[in-house]
Design an enzyme around this catalytic site. Structure first.
Site, PDB file in Angstrom:
ATOM      1  N   GLU A 177       9.935   3.815  -0.406  1.00  0.00           N
ATOM      2  CA  GLU A 177       9.951   4.817  -1.483  1.00  0.00           C
ATOM      3  C   GLU A 177      10.963   5.928  -1.217  1.00  0.00           C
ATOM      4  O   GLU A 177      11.426   6.591  -2.140  1.00  0.00           O
ATOM      5  CB  GLU A 177       8.543   5.381  -1.701  1.00  0.00           C
ATOM      6  CG  GLU A 177       7.623   4.292  -2.192  1.00  0.00           C
ATOM      7  CD  GLU A 177       6.460   4.764  -3.030  1.00  0.00           C
ATOM      8  OE1 GLU A 177       6.275   5.979  -3.161  1.00  0.00           O
ATOM      9  OE2 GLU A 177       5.736   3.896  -3.543  1.00  0.00           O
ATOM     10  N   SER A 224      -0.879   0.208  -7.911  1.00  0.00           N
ATOM     11  CA  SER A 224      -1.166   1.580  -7.494  1.00  0.00           C
ATOM     12  C   SER A 224       0.004   2.520  -7.821  1.00  0.00           C
ATOM     13  O   SER A 224      -0.168   3.729  -7.833  1.00  0.00           O
ATOM     14  CB  SER A 224      -1.428   1.607  -5.991  1.00  0.00           C
ATOM     15  OG  SER A 224      -0.341   1.008  -5.305  1.00  0.00           O
TER      16      SER A 224
HETATM   17  N1  DGL Z   1       0.830  -1.593  -4.035  1.00  0.00           N
HETATM   18  C1  DGL Z   1       0.239  -1.530  -2.719  1.00  0.00           C
HETATM   19  C2  DGL Z   1       0.018  -2.939  -2.183  1.00  0.00           C
HETATM   20  O1  DGL Z   1       0.640  -3.901  -2.615  1.00  0.00           O
HETATM   21  C3  DGL Z   1       1.098  -0.724  -1.759  1.00  0.00           C
HETATM   22  C4  DGL Z   1       1.064   0.750  -2.010  1.00  0.00           C
HETATM   23  C5  DGL Z   1      -0.308   1.345  -1.820  1.00  0.00           C
HETATM   24  O2  DGL Z   1      -0.804   1.464  -0.691  1.00  0.00           O
HETATM   25  O3  DGL Z   1      -0.918   1.668  -2.832  1.00  0.00           O
HETATM   26  O4  DGL Z   1      -0.805  -3.130  -1.336  1.00  0.00           O
END
Ligand code: DGL
Length: 268
Positions: free
Chosen positions: A152, A11
């Site tokens: 972040e 994401s």
């Molecule tokens: N990359 C997402 C996860 O591993 C975390 C960030 C998001 O909520 O998009 O669940």
């Protein structure tokens, strides 16, 4: 032998924690990474949206002629892996099953904790994967929504991170788990803080490592690994070019990111 790259998507920039493990365990493999920075976070979205986004990410990676796909995002893995595996005709691996395997092998007292985004916890994907391996285990899951923005912001080792972790993990400690699955791309960056709260007797499992090992097994089994001795190539793409990707991305990856390209994900 297949020199084509492995496609990895997330994401946003969190999936670089998975790329880091891939680089370490499979140094000969070329990698194309796509971070959907225009539409992050996925963790608070509906299943329908996460599935649509995942399909677009995969279509973009296919346009880069990848030989397999790794869904680095825990949320996307939890929600869309079953569906996209049926739609697309190439090996696709998520982080849930490899993570669950390591956790199951690690627990001695048969009590495993899982932390992740709201969507990951709601999906019960880790629970299902763990129970599939060993139905006798007890599993405790807690969504920790504030961890992603804290990481972040660059506050992983701050007092705020510690207080937040204490608040979220208080109940987890009462459950006396001996293994805690870090079920979100960002959480490995909070490993020290989470470790302080949970104590030294709890093993923290980063699913990225098991995922990298599993990618290696898949490539070898299918005969599509790259044993070219040339230096591997890494290409990074995003859907929105903020400053963050290069700045914070480097800390996720453990090395500097020199070049990032922006693409229009809505075209895919
Ligand atoms: N990359 C997402 C996860 O591993 C975390 C960030 C998001 O909520 O998009 O669940």
């Amino acid at each position: 032998m297949d020199k084509r790259p492995i496609g990895v998507f997330d994401s946003g920039l969190g999936g670089l924690t998975v790329v880091k493990e891939l680089m370490e365990h499979l140094p000969g493999e070329n990698i194309v990474y796509f971070g959907d920075t225009a539409r992050v976070p996925y963790g608070t979205r509906s299943n329908e949206t996460v599935i649509r986004y995942s399909q677009q990410c995969i279509r973009f990676l296919l346009s880069q002629d990848v030989k397999m796909i790794v869904i680095a995002c825990n949320t996307a893995s939890s929600i869309s892996l079953d569906i996209v595996s049926k739609v697309f005709d190439l090996p696709i691996l998520g982080v849930i099953e490899p993570g669950a395997e390591v956790a199951v092998a690690s627990t001695k007292n048969k009590r495993i904790g899982v932390i992740g985004t709201q969507a990951t916890v709601r999906s019960k994907a880790y629970e299902k994967a763990i129970r599939h391996l060993d139905p006798t285990l007890s599993i405790f899951s807690i969504p920790c929504s504030l961890f992603v923005p804290i990481v972040e912001e660059g506050w992983s080792d701050s007092k705020i991170a510690l207080l937040t972790a204490e608040r979220y993990l208080d109940n987890m400690k009462n459950e006396v788990v001996d293994t805690l699955l870090l079920g979100c791309t960002h959480y490995p960056l909070l490993q020290d803080t989470i470790g302080k709260v949970m104590g030294p007797s709890v093993r923290l499992v980063n699913p990225a490592e098991g995922t990298a090992l599993e990618v290696g097994r898949i490539l070898r089994t299918r005969g599509i690994y790259n044993n070219d001795k040339k230096e591997a190539k890494y290409n990074f793409f995003v859907s929105d070019l903020g400053d963050k990707f290069k700045d914070i991305g480097g800390s996720f990856l453990g090395k500097e990111i020199k070049h990032v390209q922006k693409i229009d994900i809505e075209k895919y």
